[in-house]
Design a protein around this motif. Sequence first.
Motif, PDB file in Angstrom:
ATOM      1  N   VAL A 269       0.833  -1.207   0.000  1.00  0.00           N
ATOM      2  CA  VAL A 269       0.000   0.000   0.000  1.00  0.00           C
ATOM      3  C   VAL A 269       0.865   1.254   0.000  1.00  0.00           C
ATOM      4  N   VAL A 270       1.956   1.210   0.740  1.00  0.00           N
ATOM      5  CA  VAL A 270       2.804   2.397   0.903  1.00  0.00           C
ATOM      6  C   VAL A 270       3.543   2.744  -0.383  1.00  0.00           C
ATOM      7  N   GLN A 271       4.054   1.748  -1.098  1.00  0.00           N
ATOM      8  CA  GLN A 271       4.862   2.012  -2.281  1.00  0.00           C
ATOM      9  C   GLN A 271       4.112   2.817  -3.351  1.00  0.00           C
ATOM     10  N   PRO A 272       2.849   2.474  -3.700  1.00  0.00           N
ATOM     11  CA  PRO A 272       2.126   3.318  -4.666  1.00  0.00           C
ATOM     12  C   PRO A 272       1.932   4.756  -4.170  1.00  0.00           C
ATOM     13  N   MET A 273       1.705   4.923  -2.857  1.00  0.00           N
ATOM     14  CA  MET A 273       1.572   6.268  -2.308  1.00  0.00           C
ATOM     15  C   MET A 273       2.864   7.055  -2.472  1.00  0.00           C
ATOM     16  N   LEU A 274       3.987   6.426  -2.166  1.00  0.00           N
ATOM     17  CA  LEU A 274       5.274   7.094  -2.305  1.00  0.00           C
ATOM     18  C   LEU A 274       5.556   7.453  -3.759  1.00  0.00           C
ATOM     19  N   PHE A 275       5.153   6.572  -4.673  1.00  0.00           N
ATOM     20  CA  PHE A 275       5.349   6.846  -6.102  1.00  0.00           C
ATOM     21  C   PHE A 275       4.576   8.097  -6.518  1.00  0.00           C
ATOM     22  N   VAL A 276       3.324   8.179  -6.091  1.00  0.00           N
ATOM     23  CA  VAL A 276       2.497   9.339  -6.441  1.00  0.00           C
ATOM     24  C   VAL A 276       3.074  10.612  -5.824  1.00  0.00           C
ATOM     25  N   LEU A 277       3.470  10.537  -4.557  1.00  0.00           N
ATOM     26  CA  LEU A 277       4.003  11.717  -3.891  1.00  0.00           C
ATOM     27  C   LEU A 277       5.324  12.162  -4.519  1.00  0.00           C
ATOM     28  N   ARG A 278       6.121  11.206  -4.979  1.00  0.00           N
ATOM     29  CA  ARG A 278       7.403  11.568  -5.572  1.00  0.00           C
ATOM     30  C   ARG A 278       7.225  12.354  -6.862  1.00  0.00           C
ATOM     31  N   TRP A 279       6.274  11.938  -7.692  1.00  0.00           N
ATOM     32  CA  TRP A 279       6.120  12.562  -9.002  1.00  0.00           C
ATOM     33  C   TRP A 279       5.097  13.697  -9.011  1.00  0.00           C
ATOM     34  N   MET A 280       4.402  13.915  -7.915  1.00  0.00           N
ATOM     35  CA  MET A 280       3.384  14.961  -7.867  1.00  0.00           C
ATOM     36  C   MET A 280       3.935  16.344  -8.173  1.00  0.00           C
ATOM     37  N   PRO A 281       5.068  16.768  -7.586  1.00  0.00           N
ATOM     38  CA  PRO A 281       5.565  18.111  -7.912  1.00  0.00           C
ATOM     39  C   PRO A 281       5.869  18.291  -9.393  1.00  0.00           C
ATOM     40  N   ALA A 282       6.485  17.273 -10.018  1.00  0.00           N
ATOM     41  CA  ALA A 282       6.826  17.384 -11.437  1.00  0.00           C
ATOM     42  C   ALA A 282       5.577  17.537 -12.291  1.00  0.00           C
ATOM     43  N   VAL A 283       4.547  16.757 -11.986  1.00  0.00           N
ATOM     44  CA  VAL A 283       3.307  16.826 -12.763  1.00  0.00           C
ATOM     45  C   VAL A 283       2.630  18.185 -12.568  1.00  0.00           C
ATOM     46  N   LEU A 284       2.562  18.653 -11.333  1.00  0.00           N
ATOM     47  CA  LEU A 284       1.889  19.927 -11.065  1.00  0.00           C
ATOM     48  C   LEU A 284       2.664  21.106 -11.655  1.00  0.00           C
ATOM     49  N   VAL A 285       3.980  21.090 -11.532  1.00  0.00           N
ATOM     50  CA  VAL A 285       4.780  22.154 -12.144  1.00  0.00           C
ATOM     51  C   VAL A 285       4.621  22.121 -13.658  1.00  0.00           C
ATOM     52  N   GLY A 286       4.598  20.917 -14.236  1.00  0.00           N
ATOM     53  CA  GLY A 286       4.364  20.805 -15.677  1.00  0.00           C
ATOM     54  C   GLY A 286       3.024  21.381 -16.086  1.00  0.00           C
ATOM     55  N   CYS A 287       1.992  21.133 -15.297  1.00  0.00           N
ATOM     56  CA  CYS A 287       0.665  21.700 -15.605  1.00  0.00           C
ATOM     57  C   CYS A 287       0.685  23.227 -15.507  1.00  0.00           C
ATOM     58  N   ALA A 288       1.394  23.759 -14.503  1.00  0.00           N
ATOM     59  CA  ALA A 288       1.500  25.217 -14.381  1.00  0.00           C
ATOM     60  C   ALA A 288       2.216  25.818 -15.589  1.00  0.00           C
ATOM     61  N   ILE A 289       3.287  25.172 -16.039  1.00  0.00           N
ATOM     62  CA  ILE A 289       4.011  25.655 -17.217  1.00  0.00           C
ATOM     63  C   ILE A 289       3.128  25.559 -18.460  1.00  0.00           C
ATOM     64  N   ALA A 290       2.362  24.480 -18.580  1.00  0.00           N
ATOM     65  CA  ALA A 290       1.451  24.341 -19.729  1.00  0.00           C
ATOM     66  C   ALA A 290       0.442  25.473 -19.761  1.00  0.00           C
ATOM     67  N   TRP A 291      -0.101  25.820 -18.613  1.00  0.00           N
ATOM     68  CA  TRP A 291      -1.048  26.935 -18.529  1.00  0.00           C
ATOM     69  C   TRP A 291      -0.365  28.249 -18.905  1.00  0.00           C
ATOM     70  N   CYS A 292       0.872  28.411 -18.470  1.00  0.00           N
ATOM     71  CA  CYS A 292       1.616  29.646 -18.759  1.00  0.00           C
ATOM     72  C   CYS A 292       1.971  29.749 -20.235  1.00  0.00           C
ATOM     73  N   GLY A 293       2.514  28.673 -20.799  1.00  0.00           N
ATOM     74  CA  GLY A 293       2.945  28.702 -22.189  1.00  0.00           C
ATOM     75  C   GLY A 293       4.287  29.393 -22.369  1.00  0.00           C
ATOM     76  N   PHE A 294       4.667  29.587 -23.625  1.00  0.00           N
ATOM     77  CA  PHE A 294       5.991  30.133 -23.953  1.00  0.00           C
ATOM     78  C   PHE A 294       5.890  31.274 -24.967  1.00  0.00           C
ATOM     79  N   ARG A 295       4.759  31.978 -24.967  1.00  0.00           N
ATOM     80  CA  ARG A 295       4.515  32.952 -26.028  1.00  0.00           C
ATOM     81  C   ARG A 295       5.341  34.223 -25.904  1.00  0.00           C
ATOM     82  N   THR A 296       5.784  34.554 -24.705  1.00  0.00           N
ATOM     83  CA  THR A 296       6.550  35.785 -24.500  1.00  0.00           C
ATOM     84  C   THR A 296       7.810  35.464 -23.703  1.00  0.00           C
TER      85      THR A 296
END
Length: 304
Positions: A187-214
């Motif tokens: 049970v713990v290992q899947p939780m740790l996997f999600v917690l480990r990659w959560m910042p990368a996914v959320l930061v990626g979503c923030a960058i996607a929302w921001c874009g690179f237009r300017t």
Amino acid sequence: MSIADRRPLPAYVWFLVGAAGAVVGLLPWLVTGGRLPLQNLAANQSITAMPFVLLPFSQYFLLAIVALLVVGAAAAGIAARALAPRRPRFGTTALVGGMLVVQLVAAVQATVVTVRLLERSSRTAVYAGAVGAVIVVSLLVGLLVVLLIARSPVPGATIALSLAAVAAPSWIGTALRDIMLLASNDVVQPMLFVLRWMPAVLVGCAIAWCGFRTAGRIAAAVVSLAALWIGPAFFTGVSSAAGTRVLAPYPAEMAEYGVQVFLMALTMPEIVVPPLVVALIIGVAGSLLLARLRRGSQDPVPAT
């Protein structure tokens, strides 16, 4: 949007929105019961039931304190940005006031309750001062986050969202702490996997929302990736140093050990590179997808 939908909401509503955001930030700790962690410097070591506190005042919960306050600020900021068309004069001031009232009450209540239980010594002064300093810094970071998300242009809001994303695993982990301590490894290992990659996914979503237009948005993406690189290493260093009881009487040695762990975590490619790659891929792919969706929505409907 109708005229009624554009009508500014009263200032007290914005105050309540800010307070609600702060409460959302505290929820992971409150759902665990909110019992004060055991204190190494407690004057009465026979205490069987620790008192209720609104923040986990302990050197072992420093990351949780940061996350509870910063994520709460981000929640208030996101709500304020969503309600921007209905912001009244001084609406942001009311929002920040509501958030700070709840967070300051939580900080003061936890500090007072904890200090009353501790022995009267210089060690207590150092300990309480160190944890109190973390709370103050977290409040200031939260204030910056809520203002950037609520009022700044997209690049500034993106950076603030990325800062909150880095703290998100500690926020979720606070609620799951007891489960992770008692659950089986399956049970713990899947939780740790999600917690480990959560910042990368959320930061990626923030960058996607921001874009690179300017140039400003490109700079925001770079700063967000830097936060994803430096933030987890900093948290690792702090938690490693603060969790080492043998160094507790020696603040200088504890700080030196924390810096060593921070630099080590900052320069290990196998730890640093994969989250940055994931965030960048999500950011680029997401920004292209959103740009295409925007263009599709602006295309004129062909005549029939």
